[in-house]
Write an enzyme that holds these catalytic residues in place. Structure first.
Site, PDB file in Angstrom:
ATOM      1  N   CYS A 115      10.625  58.469  -0.139  1.00  0.00           N
ATOM      2  CA  CYS A 115       9.438  59.045   0.486  1.00  0.00           C
ATOM      3  C   CYS A 115       9.700  59.162   1.991  1.00  0.00           C
ATOM      4  O   CYS A 115      10.694  58.629   2.493  1.00  0.00           O
ATOM      5  CB  CYS A 115       8.214  58.180   0.199  1.00  0.00           C
TER       6      CYS A 115
ATOM      7  N   THR B 133      16.116  71.437 -11.404  1.00  0.00           N
ATOM      8  CA  THR B 133      16.953  72.114 -12.405  1.00  0.00           C
ATOM      9  C   THR B 133      16.268  72.111 -13.769  1.00  0.00           C
ATOM     10  O   THR B 133      16.353  73.084 -14.520  1.00  0.00           O
ATOM     11  CB  THR B 133      18.335  71.443 -12.480  1.00  0.00           C
TER      12      THR B 133
ATOM     13  N   CYS C 242      10.017  52.419  -2.944  1.00  0.00           N
ATOM     14  CA  CYS C 242       8.633  51.945  -3.028  1.00  0.00           C
ATOM     15  C   CYS C 242       7.840  52.558  -4.173  1.00  0.00           C
ATOM     16  O   CYS C 242       6.721  52.136  -4.444  1.00  0.00           O
ATOM     17  CB  CYS C 242       7.909  52.197  -1.700  1.00  0.00           C
TER      18      CYS C 242
ATOM     19  N   PHE D 284      16.732  64.774  -7.291  1.00  0.00           N
ATOM     20  CA  PHE D 284      16.099  63.928  -8.318  1.00  0.00           C
ATOM     21  C   PHE D 284      14.583  64.198  -8.447  1.00  0.00           C
ATOM     22  O   PHE D 284      13.792  63.277  -8.632  1.00  0.00           O
ATOM     23  CB  PHE D 284      16.326  62.431  -8.016  1.00  0.00           C
TER      24      PHE D 284
ATOM     25  N   GLY E  49      13.531  67.076 -10.386  1.00  0.00           N
ATOM     26  CA  GLY E  49      13.293  67.887 -11.580  1.00  0.00           C
ATOM     27  C   GLY E  49      13.403  69.389 -11.353  1.00  0.00           C
ATOM     28  O   GLY E  49      12.914  70.171 -12.170  1.00  0.00           O
TER      29      GLY E  49
ATOM     30  N   ASP F 203      20.809  78.168  -9.190  1.00  0.00           N
ATOM     31  CA  ASP F 203      20.593  76.735  -8.983  1.00  0.00           C
ATOM     32  C   ASP F 203      21.449  76.240  -7.817  1.00  0.00           C
ATOM     33  O   ASP F 203      22.443  76.868  -7.464  1.00  0.00           O
ATOM     34  CB  ASP F 203      20.941  75.961 -10.263  1.00  0.00           C
ATOM     35  N   GLU F 204      21.063  75.129  -7.232  1.00  0.00           N
ATOM     36  CA  GLU F 204      21.787  74.518  -6.107  1.00  0.00           C
ATOM     37  C   GLU F 204      21.999  75.541  -4.984  1.00  0.00           C
ATOM     38  O   GLU F 204      23.087  75.691  -4.428  1.00  0.00           O
ATOM     39  CB  GLU F 204      23.134  73.937  -6.574  1.00  0.00           C
TER      40      GLU F 204
HETATM   41 ZN    ZN Z   1       9.181  54.956  -0.236  1.00  0.00          ZN
END
Ligand code: ZN
Length: 190
Positions: free
Chosen positions: A178, A24, A149, A20, A22, A89-90
């Site tokens: 994160c 690709t 967060c 998630f 970006g 990709d992948e």
């Molecule tokens: Zn976080």
């Protein structure tokens, strides 16, 4: 338009980071730019990744672009793109087996773009990236947004208790996190 001549010296570029982020999307943009300039581009995706249709790579937002589904990393060496440009990709699905074919493509003068997840669900370096990155001409590590967060995400949190470094899934099984919000699974590493 006359196709651009193949470069005499190849190039290896890595686009890595958590899910998630970006990756690709960036890969697709690079493919579009190269094709607009007349470059023959081979686009590949692993057959083991069953999330998108066999004939395309797909972003999480649903954009797709035609691709060749391959079972073995060696298959990137076949075809007209082999001395122009190859986009994979992948890449983590191929693990270490992708290293040599990528280096061979570059030796042939190809521009090689490799995208994929570089840290596994435990936060450990994921092949082939641990091996590819020291060879790369350029490494771009992308970040998304931590689902907890809102800070930049560097990790991929697996939301289900399943062992194995490859468990195919999207936002039903994974979440961007994160480093502070990332929680590796408890128990012994496999
Ligand atoms: Zn976080």
């Amino acid at each position: 338009m006359t196709p651009a001549p193949a470069p005499s010296v190849g190039r290896l570029e890595v686009i890595c980071g958590p899910m998630f982020a970006g990756k690709t999307t960036m890969l697709m943009e690079r493919i579009r730019q190269a094709r607009a300039a007349g470059v023959v581009v081979g686009v590949f995706r692993p057959a083991r990744d069953t999330r998108s249709s066999p004939a395309s790579i797909m972003t999480h937002s649903g954009l797709s672009l035609g691709a060749t589904e391959i079972d073995s990393a060696d298959e990137v060496l076949a075809g007209r793109h082999a001395c122009t440009m190859a986009a994979i990709d992948e890449a983590h699905f191929f693990a270490q087996a992708l290293l040599e074919p990528c280096l061979e493509l570059r030796r042939r003068g190809a521009h090689v773009l490799v995208a994929g997840v570089d840290l596994d669900h435990r936060g450990r370096m994921f092949e082939p990236f641990a091996s590819l990155i020291p060879h790369a001409d350029l490494v771009q590590r992308l970040q998304g947004t931590c689902a907890r967060c809102g800070r930049p995400s560097t990790h991929t949190q697996r939301l289900v208790e399943e062992e194995g470094r490859i468990v195919v899934g999207g936002d039903d099984l994974y979440e961007a996190r994160c480093a502070a919000c990332f929680k590796p699974p408890s128990g012994m590493a496999p």
